[in-house]
Design a protein around this motif. Structure first.
Motif, mmCIF file in Angstrom:
data_model
loop_
_atom_site.group_PDB
_atom_site.id
_atom_site.type_symbol
_atom_site.label_atom_id
_atom_site.label_comp_id
_atom_site.label_asym_id
_atom_site.label_seq_id
_atom_site.Cartn_x
_atom_site.Cartn_y
_atom_site.Cartn_z
ATOM 1 N N ALA A 53 -14.256 0.476 -15.755
ATOM 2 C CA ALA A 53 -14.698 0.791 -14.392
ATOM 3 C C ALA A 53 -15.458 -0.363 -13.735
ATOM 4 C CB ALA A 53 -15.570 2.044 -14.407
ATOM 5 N N ARG A 54 -16.043 -1.244 -14.510
ATOM 6 C CA ARG A 54 -16.830 -2.333 -13.935
ATOM 7 C C ARG A 54 -15.962 -3.315 -13.134
ATOM 8 N NH1 ARG A 54 -17.229 -7.238 -15.844
ATOM 9 N NH2 ARG A 54 -19.488 -7.405 -15.541
ATOM 10 N N PHE A 55 -14.656 -3.234 -13.284
ATOM 11 C CA PHE A 55 -13.765 -4.178 -12.602
ATOM 12 C C PHE A 55 -13.219 -3.638 -11.284
ATOM 13 C CE2 PHE A 55 -13.634 -5.343 -17.099
ATOM 14 C CZ PHE A 55 -14.050 -6.655 -16.996
ATOM 15 N N ILE A 56 -13.697 -2.482 -10.860
ATOM 16 C CA ILE A 56 -13.266 -1.961 -9.572
ATOM 17 C C ILE A 56 -13.883 -2.805 -8.461
ATOM 18 C CG2 ILE A 56 -15.159 -0.278 -9.329
ATOM 19 C CD1 ILE A 56 -13.034 1.683 -8.220
ATOM 20 N N ASN A 57 -13.097 -3.155 -7.461
ATOM 21 C CA ASN A 57 -13.551 -4.016 -6.372
ATOM 22 C C ASN A 57 -13.877 -3.218 -5.121
ATOM 23 O OD1 ASN A 57 -13.389 -6.671 -7.552
ATOM 24 N ND2 ASN A 57 -11.161 -6.477 -7.504
ATOM 25 N N ASP A 58 -14.782 -3.782 -4.320
ATOM 26 C CA ASP A 58 -15.112 -3.210 -3.022
ATOM 27 C C ASP A 58 -13.928 -3.408 -2.079
ATOM 28 O OD1 ASP A 58 -16.288 -3.347 -0.156
ATOM 29 O OD2 ASP A 58 -17.963 -2.562 -1.327
ATOM 30 N N TYR A 59 -13.685 -2.415 -1.224
ATOM 31 C CA TYR A 59 -12.511 -2.478 -0.336
ATOM 32 C C TYR A 59 -12.656 -3.493 0.790
ATOM 33 C CZ TYR A 59 -14.839 -0.059 3.540
ATOM 34 O OH TYR A 59 -15.676 0.253 4.575
ATOM 35 N N ARG A 60 -13.892 -3.858 1.134
ATOM 36 C CA ARG A 60 -14.123 -4.714 2.304
ATOM 37 C C ARG A 60 -13.545 -6.113 2.092
ATOM 38 N NH1 ARG A 60 -20.390 -3.036 2.706
ATOM 39 N NH2 ARG A 60 -20.011 -3.140 0.460
ATOM 40 N N GLY A 61 -12.748 -6.545 3.037
ATOM 41 C CA GLY A 61 -12.146 -7.868 2.995
ATOM 42 C C GLY A 61 -10.834 -7.943 2.246
ATOM 43 N N VAL A 62 -10.441 -6.839 1.591
ATOM 44 C CA VAL A 62 -9.189 -6.836 0.832
ATOM 45 C C VAL A 62 -8.022 -6.633 1.793
ATOM 46 C CG1 VAL A 62 -7.863 -5.667 -0.964
ATOM 47 C CG2 VAL A 62 -10.333 -5.940 -1.217
ATOM 48 N N PRO A 63 -6.971 -7.451 1.723
ATOM 49 C CA PRO A 63 -5.804 -7.258 2.605
ATOM 50 C C PRO A 63 -5.217 -5.872 2.423
ATOM 51 C CG PRO A 63 -5.683 -9.374 1.476
ATOM 52 C CD PRO A 63 -6.814 -8.629 0.843
ATOM 53 N N PRO A 64 -4.838 -5.207 3.517
ATOM 54 C CA PRO A 64 -4.288 -3.856 3.408
ATOM 55 C C PRO A 64 -2.903 -3.856 2.770
ATOM 56 C CG PRO A 64 -4.067 -4.649 5.653
ATOM 57 C CD PRO A 64 -4.884 -5.683 4.911
ATOM 58 N N ILE A 65 -2.552 -2.706 2.225
ATOM 59 C CA ILE A 65 -1.213 -2.531 1.675
ATOM 60 C C ILE A 65 -0.282 -2.132 2.805
ATOM 61 C CG2 ILE A 65 0.208 -1.218 0.059
ATOM 62 C CD1 ILE A 65 -2.298 -0.751 -1.600
ATOM 63 N N LEU A 66 0.741 -2.936 3.064
ATOM 64 C CA LEU A 66 1.684 -2.646 4.138
ATOM 65 C C LEU A 66 2.823 -1.804 3.614
ATOM 66 C CD1 LEU A 66 1.855 -6.133 5.895
ATOM 67 C CD2 LEU A 66 0.447 -4.168 6.518
ATOM 68 N N SER A 67 3.132 -0.740 4.330
ATOM 69 C CA SER A 67 4.256 0.106 3.936
ATOM 70 C C SER A 67 5.571 -0.606 4.246
ATOM 71 C CB SER A 67 4.197 1.445 4.678
ATOM 72 O OG SER A 67 4.360 1.232 6.072
ATOM 73 N N SER A 68 6.650 -0.132 3.645
ATOM 74 C CA SER A 68 7.957 -0.754 3.870
ATOM 75 C C SER A 68 8.368 -0.630 5.335
ATOM 76 C CB SER A 68 9.007 -0.099 2.974
ATOM 77 O OG SER A 68 9.034 1.303 3.199
ATOM 78 N N SER A 69 7.963 0.466 6.014
ATOM 79 C CA SER A 69 8.337 0.642 7.416
ATOM 80 C C SER A 69 7.611 -0.350 8.300
ATOM 81 C CB SER A 69 8.019 2.071 7.865
ATOM 82 O OG SER A 69 6.638 2.345 7.701
ATOM 83 N N SER A 70 6.335 -0.625 7.963
ATOM 84 C CA SER A 70 5.582 -1.560 8.791
ATOM 85 C C SER A 70 6.051 -2.981 8.579
ATOM 86 C CB SER A 70 4.083 -1.443 8.475
ATOM 87 O OG SER A 70 3.829 -1.789 7.123
ATOM 88 N N LYS A 71 6.594 -3.248 7.377
ATOM 89 C CA LYS A 71 7.088 -4.595 7.113
ATOM 90 C C LYS A 71 8.372 -4.881 7.887
ATOM 91 C CE LYS A 71 5.168 -4.940 2.439
ATOM 92 N NZ LYS A 71 5.489 -5.028 1.002
ATOM 93 N N SER A 72 9.158 -3.831 8.139
ATOM 94 C CA SER A 72 10.448 -4.044 8.781
ATOM 95 C C SER A 72 10.431 -3.745 10.267
ATOM 96 C CB SER A 72 11.499 -3.145 8.103
ATOM 97 O OG SER A 72 11.109 -1.776 8.215
ATOM 98 N N THR A 73 9.257 -3.420 10.823
ATOM 99 C CA THR A 73 9.176 -3.111 12.243
ATOM 100 C C THR A 73 9.442 -4.361 13.069
ATOM 101 O OG1 THR A 73 7.554 -1.387 11.813
ATOM 102 C CG2 THR A 73 7.676 -2.236 14.064
ATOM 103 N N PRO A 74 10.352 -4.302 14.062
ATOM 104 C CA PRO A 74 10.645 -5.483 14.886
ATOM 105 C C PRO A 74 9.418 -5.915 15.668
ATOM 106 C CG PRO A 74 12.301 -3.756 15.190
ATOM 107 C CD PRO A 74 11.188 -3.147 14.433
ATOM 108 N N SER A 75 9.388 -7.181 16.016
ATOM 109 C CA SER A 75 8.270 -7.708 16.783
ATOM 110 C C SER A 75 8.232 -7.088 18.166
ATOM 111 C CB SER A 75 8.406 -9.236 16.903
ATOM 112 O OG SER A 75 7.447 -9.736 17.802
ATOM 113 N N SER A 76 7.019 -6.818 18.666
ATOM 114 C CA SER A 76 6.855 -6.226 19.987
ATOM 115 C C SER A 76 6.661 -7.288 21.060
ATOM 116 C CB SER A 76 5.648 -5.276 19.977
ATOM 117 O OG SER A 76 4.480 -5.983 19.604
ATOM 118 N N ALA A 77 6.787 -8.561 20.706
ATOM 119 C CA ALA A 77 6.606 -9.629 21.690
ATOM 120 C C ALA A 77 7.759 -9.616 22.684
ATOM 121 C CB ALA A 77 6.530 -10.983 20.978
ATOM 122 N N PRO A 78 7.535 -9.954 23.979
ATOM 123 C CA PRO A 78 8.601 -9.937 24.987
ATOM 124 C C PRO A 78 9.618 -11.029 24.719
ATOM 125 C CG PRO A 78 6.604 -10.925 25.885
ATOM 126 C CD PRO A 78 6.237 -10.357 24.557
#
Length: 266
Positions: free
Chosen positions: A161-186
């Protein structure tokens, strides 16, 4: 003075355990006054535990992670909301420490957690608050017990248990749908024409969220019922005659923790 050397573990440490950290299979009470040990450990302590089958220690390989190159705690299987992931084991001590040198060490530790903030709250509940004139009154606790607590520090000895890390600053886990979402730029304007689109501000970067929480409970077993509300603990739940007061790590996320996901504490 009681020994401050942790006992030899009853079985080998789990894979990826650092050799400089003493592995514990049960809480270490060295230096804790015997009258306090009797309240924390009580009559029926849980047995020694094997390394948790719920988790594994792995090196953090993401360069964007605050603990890059260090160790983290990862789920070995799907974990449900409220489930006990594992116990947080370490050196159980008075908080604050009476010894100035030890007190300074605890204050600098990133692994020191409060089990209970006041010793008098560990007294058996009926004795602590009884106002009956028929019963023989229990002797009052020492006056300093309302300004001392009990904590557990895993900086020098502990378990997975001593190796559990604080969530702050950790990159979020991206779902497969968010990875494949097309860019919203014009789309770019044709050459020679004036663009009629207005530039949009980039959306804020997603943030990671905690997936687990600390919660101190009394237990006579290494298995406990699920805890869904981390704030629901009353003095009467801690002040029982049987069971050991321990710090548990429970699943916070409603959807649970996926196999292979890093467990992050709030």
């Amino acid at each position: 003075m009681p020994s401050l050397t942790p006992p030899k573990p009853s079985h080998p440490p789990p894979p990826n355990w650092p050799p400089e950290i003493h592995y514990l299979t049960a809480p270490f009470y060295g230096g804790l006054p015997s009258e306090v040990v009797s309240l924390v450990k009580s009559k029926r302590a849980p047995p020694n535990h094997q390394p948790s089958a719920n988790v594994e220690i792995k090196l953090v390989t993401d360069p964007q992670h605050p603990a890059f190159g260090q160790r983290g705690l990862y789920a070995k299987k799907k974990l449900k909301q409220g489930e006990l992931i594992l116990w947080y084991t370490g050196h159980v001590h008075l908080d604050p420490e009476p010894d100035p040198k030890l007190r300074e060490e605890r204050e600098k530790s990133d692994y020191d957690l409060t089990l209970v903030s006041r010793l008098d709250s560990l007294l058996p509940f009926p004795l602590a608050l009884s106002t009956s004139t028929d019963a023989t009154p229990a002797p009052p606790p020492p006056p300093f017990w309302n300004s001392l607590g009990v904590a557990v520090d895993a900086s020098k000895c502990g378990n997975q248990a001593r190796f559990i890390n604080d969530y702050r600053g950790v990159p979020p886990i991206l779902s497969s749908s968010s990875k494949s979402t097309p860019s919203s730029a014009p789309p770019p304007s044709k050459k020679g024409s004036k663009s009629t689109t207005t530039s949009k501000k980039a959306p804020p970067a997603p943030k990671s969220k905690p997936s687990a929480f600390f919660h101190s409970v009394r237990t006579t077993s290494l298995d406990v019922p699920p805890v869904l509300n981390p704030d629901k603990t009353t003095p009467s739940e801690r002040a029982v005659k049987e069971g050991e007061l321990r710090m548990g790590i429970f699943v916070l996320k409603e959807e649970g923790i996926a196999k292979g996901e890093e467990i992050l504490i709030r």
